[in-house]
Design an enzyme around this catalytic site. Structure first.
Site, PDB file in Angstrom:
ATOM      1  CE1 TYR A 187       7.261  -2.565   1.709  1.00  0.00           C
ATOM      2  CE2 TYR A 187       6.941  -4.900   2.034  1.00  0.00           C
ATOM      3  CZ  TYR A 187       6.942  -3.791   1.212  1.00  0.00           C
ATOM      4  OH  TYR A 187       6.602  -3.923  -0.114  1.00  0.00           O
TER       5      TYR A 187
ATOM      6  CB  SER B 245      -1.686  -4.345  -4.655  1.00  0.00           C
ATOM      7  OG  SER B 245      -0.860  -3.563  -3.822  1.00  0.00           O
ATOM      8  N   PRO B 246      -2.139  -8.020  -5.313  1.00  0.00           N
ATOM      9  CG  PRO B 246      -1.721 -10.227  -4.647  1.00  0.00           C
ATOM     10  CD  PRO B 246      -1.236  -8.812  -4.439  1.00  0.00           C
ATOM     11  CG  LEU B 247      -6.122 -10.660  -3.125  1.00  0.00           C
ATOM     12  CD1 LEU B 247      -6.144 -11.250  -1.724  1.00  0.00           C
ATOM     13  CD2 LEU B 247      -7.066 -11.430  -4.043  1.00  0.00           C
ATOM     14  CB  ALA B 248      -7.334  -4.316  -5.857  1.00  0.00           C
TER      15      ALA B 248
ATOM     16  N   GLY C 135      -7.452  -5.788  -1.074  1.00  0.00           N
ATOM     17  CA  GLY C 135      -8.692  -6.317  -0.487  1.00  0.00           C
ATOM     18  C   GLY C 135      -9.941  -5.715  -1.120  1.00  0.00           C
TER      19      GLY C 135
ATOM     20  CG  LEU D 270     -10.100  -7.117  -7.056  1.00  0.00           C
ATOM     21  CD1 LEU D 270      -8.855  -7.920  -7.416  1.00  0.00           C
ATOM     22  CD2 LEU D 270     -11.138  -7.230  -8.163  1.00  0.00           C
TER      23      LEU D 270
HETATM   24  P1  NAP Z   1      -3.077  -7.267  -1.229  1.00  0.00           P
HETATM   25  O1  NAP Z   1      -2.241  -8.431  -0.999  1.00  0.00           O
HETATM   26  O2  NAP Z   1      -3.754  -7.101  -2.543  1.00  0.00           O
HETATM   27  O3  NAP Z   1      -4.223  -7.172  -0.120  1.00  0.00           O
HETATM   28  C1  NAP Z   1      -3.982  -7.326   1.240  1.00  0.00           C
HETATM   29  C2  NAP Z   1      -5.312  -7.185   1.981  1.00  0.00           C
HETATM   30  O4  NAP Z   1      -6.220  -8.194   1.508  1.00  0.00           O
HETATM   31  C3  NAP Z   1      -5.202  -7.371   3.485  1.00  0.00           C
HETATM   32  O5  NAP Z   1      -6.097  -6.456   4.084  1.00  0.00           O
HETATM   33  C4  NAP Z   1      -5.652  -8.791   3.710  1.00  0.00           C
HETATM   34  O6  NAP Z   1      -6.312  -8.982   4.972  1.00  0.00           O
HETATM   35  C5  NAP Z   1      -6.675  -8.962   2.593  1.00  0.00           C
HETATM   36  N1  NAP Z   1      -6.765 -10.363   2.144  1.00  0.00           N
HETATM   37  C6  NAP Z   1      -5.755 -11.217   1.879  1.00  0.00           C
HETATM   38  N2  NAP Z   1      -6.228 -12.409   1.474  1.00  0.00           N
HETATM   39  C7  NAP Z   1      -7.582 -12.302   1.477  1.00  0.00           C
HETATM   40  C8  NAP Z   1      -8.623 -13.196   1.168  1.00  0.00           C
HETATM   41  N3  NAP Z   1      -8.390 -14.438   0.772  1.00  0.00           N
HETATM   42  N4  NAP Z   1      -9.918 -12.751   1.309  1.00  0.00           N
HETATM   43  C9  NAP Z   1     -10.180 -11.497   1.715  1.00  0.00           C
HETATM   44  N5  NAP Z   1      -9.208 -10.590   2.032  1.00  0.00           N
HETATM   45  C10 NAP Z   1      -7.924 -10.995   1.908  1.00  0.00           C
HETATM   46  O7  NAP Z   1      -2.284  -5.893  -0.986  1.00  0.00           O
HETATM   47  P2  NAP Z   1      -0.812  -5.464  -0.594  1.00  0.00           P
HETATM   48  O8  NAP Z   1      -0.461  -5.810   0.795  1.00  0.00           O
HETATM   49  O9  NAP Z   1      -0.682  -4.034  -1.014  1.00  0.00           O
HETATM   50  O10 NAP Z   1       0.128  -6.286  -1.608  1.00  0.00           O
HETATM   51  C11 NAP Z   1       0.733  -7.504  -1.281  1.00  0.00           C
HETATM   52  C12 NAP Z   1       2.218  -7.367  -1.036  1.00  0.00           C
HETATM   53  O11 NAP Z   1       2.870  -6.803  -2.156  1.00  0.00           O
HETATM   54  C13 NAP Z   1       2.609  -6.388   0.086  1.00  0.00           C
HETATM   55  O12 NAP Z   1       2.318  -6.901   1.366  1.00  0.00           O
HETATM   56  C14 NAP Z   1       4.064  -6.177  -0.217  1.00  0.00           C
HETATM   57  O13 NAP Z   1       4.850  -7.276   0.199  1.00  0.00           O
HETATM   58  C15 NAP Z   1       4.030  -6.077  -1.744  1.00  0.00           C
HETATM   59  N6  NAP Z   1       3.925  -4.672  -2.226  1.00  0.00           N
HETATM   60  C16 NAP Z   1       4.992  -4.170  -2.910  1.00  0.00           C
HETATM   61  C17 NAP Z   1       4.951  -2.876  -3.383  1.00  0.00           C
HETATM   62  C18 NAP Z   1       6.146  -2.370  -4.136  1.00  0.00           C
HETATM   63  O14 NAP Z   1       6.253  -1.151  -4.356  1.00  0.00           O
HETATM   64  N7  NAP Z   1       7.042  -3.232  -4.551  1.00  0.00           N
HETATM   65  C19 NAP Z   1       3.820  -2.056  -3.214  1.00  0.00           C
HETATM   66  C20 NAP Z   1       2.733  -2.613  -2.543  1.00  0.00           C
HETATM   67  C21 NAP Z   1       2.795  -3.920  -2.073  1.00  0.00           C
HETATM   68  P3  NAP Z   1      -5.589  -9.557   6.302  1.00  0.00           P
HETATM   69  O15 NAP Z   1      -4.193  -9.041   6.339  1.00  0.00           O
HETATM   70  O16 NAP Z   1      -6.456  -9.070   7.391  1.00  0.00           O
HETATM   71  O17 NAP Z   1      -5.609 -11.064   6.219  1.00  0.00           O
END
Ligand code: NAP
Length: 277
Positions: free
Chosen positions: A58, A198-201, A203, A205
């Site tokens: 990252y 990506s628990p919120l897909a 964002g 979702l």
């Molecule tokens: P995510 O957590 O599903 O979604 C992040 C997005 O949702 C951001 O745009 C964030 O906005 C928004 N968000 C967060 N909370 C919210 C809420 N309460 N209401 C509305 N929008 C909200 O996606 P992700 O970043 O892909 O996944 C989370 C973490 O998983 C990553 O950051 C990383 O650490 C890890 N990950 C690991 C892998 C792997 O291969 N191991 C792959 C992908 C991700 P803001 O930032 O503007 O607040």
């Protein structure tokens, strides 16, 4: 903050953590939002989101640097999960990558060191030998993996002689429930944690998805919660699952914290399962 035992470690961790993908850049470093990122991480820690997930990949290490700055003076309260990239999975590669991560994080130990994804060319046995050496040296506390199938997990487990794989970090959210077929039952049986990324897909979702929205909205009203809280709560209601939403917006961090510490009625989880099946 509600906690759960991480696999069979005996260690309780926050059921909602903080993801850091894009904090400090994607594949190259981006220094433009450093202050905001550090403030967000500190705010999240204050709210109880003390499990922080990052990776050497990252921002090419800059995300780890920001985490290191945010946890200054708080190290023992924080559970740091970072990852070694697939191209560094040789024995020497793992040792060198862990030294770089420790330097970036400005710490002398990593709580959970995860193999970011399996390597098609480097034998898992060689990688796990290095991981066990790092535990012996107290550079890492626990060994985890990410994006591993059941077959890969079994091979990885068999490659270890002294320690266990305590977690598998995989994509899991209402729109992607693929792990329910085999990985989730396997994790339950083996007492291994599932760290849902990506628990919120990402964002989607909350912002674009119309499928199942009415059901989620009704439940949000019924429990006086938000859509994001219902989505995250559904995940953590599953025994092995911990969720790591990423949020730079402090309003989002507060909202995500409020996804833990309560449960819906069992029939309401079933309704969600049915709508998203
Ligand atoms: P995510 O957590 O599903 O979604 C992040 C997005 O949702 C951001 O745009 C964030 O906005 C928004 N968000 C967060 N909370 C919210 C809420 N309460 N209401 C509305 N929008 C909200 O996606 P992700 O970043 O892909 O996944 C989370 C973490 O998983 C990553 O950051 C990383 O650490 C890890 N990950 C690991 C892998 C792997 O291969 N191991 C792959 C992908 C991700 P803001 O930032 O503007 O607040």
């Amino acid at each position: 903050m509600e906690t759960k035992e991480l696999g069979r470690t005996g260690i309780e961790v926050a059921v909602i953590g903080m993801g850091t993908w894009k904090l400090g850049g994607s594949y190259t470093p981006d220094f433009s939002d450093d202050q905001k990122a550090i403030e967000s991480l500190k705010a999240g820690i204050k709210l109880g989101l003390t499990l922080i997930d990052t990776a050497e990949m990252y921002g090419a290490g800059h995300s780890e640097e920001l985490v290191g700055k945010a946890i200054k003076g708080l190290r023992e309260k924080i559970f740091i999960a970072t990852k070694v990239s697939p191209e560094h999975l040789s024995y020497d590669g793992v040792l060198k990558a862990s030294e770089r991560s420790l330097k970036h994080l400005d710490t002398d130990y990593i709580d959970l060191y995860q193999v970011h994804a399996p390597s098609p060319s480097i034998p898992i046995k060689e990688t796990m030998r290095a991981m066990e050496h790092l535990v012996d040296e107290s550079k890492i506390r626990f060994i985890g993996v990410s994006n591993f199938s059941v077959k890969w997990l079994r091979e990885a487990q068999h490659s270890l002689s002294k320690y266990q794989i305590v977690s598998n970090q995989v994509e899991y959210n209402l729109l992607n429930r693929g792990i329910q077929k085999d990985l989730l039952p396997f994790a339950e049986k083996e007492n291994m944690a599932i760290i849902a990324y990506s628990p919120l897909a990402t964002g989607y979702l909350m912002h674009y998805c119309s499928h199942g929205k009415e059901t989620l909205k009704q439940l949000a009203v019924k429990y006086n919660k938000t859509l994001a809280q219902i989505c995250l709560n559904w995940l953590i209601s599953r025994k092995p699952v911990i969720a790591i939403p990423k949020a730079i917006n402090i309003k989002h961090l507060k909202e995500n914290t409020g996804a833990a510490g309560w449960r819906m009625k069992p029939e309401d989880y079933k309704v969600i399962d049915k709508v998203f099946s």
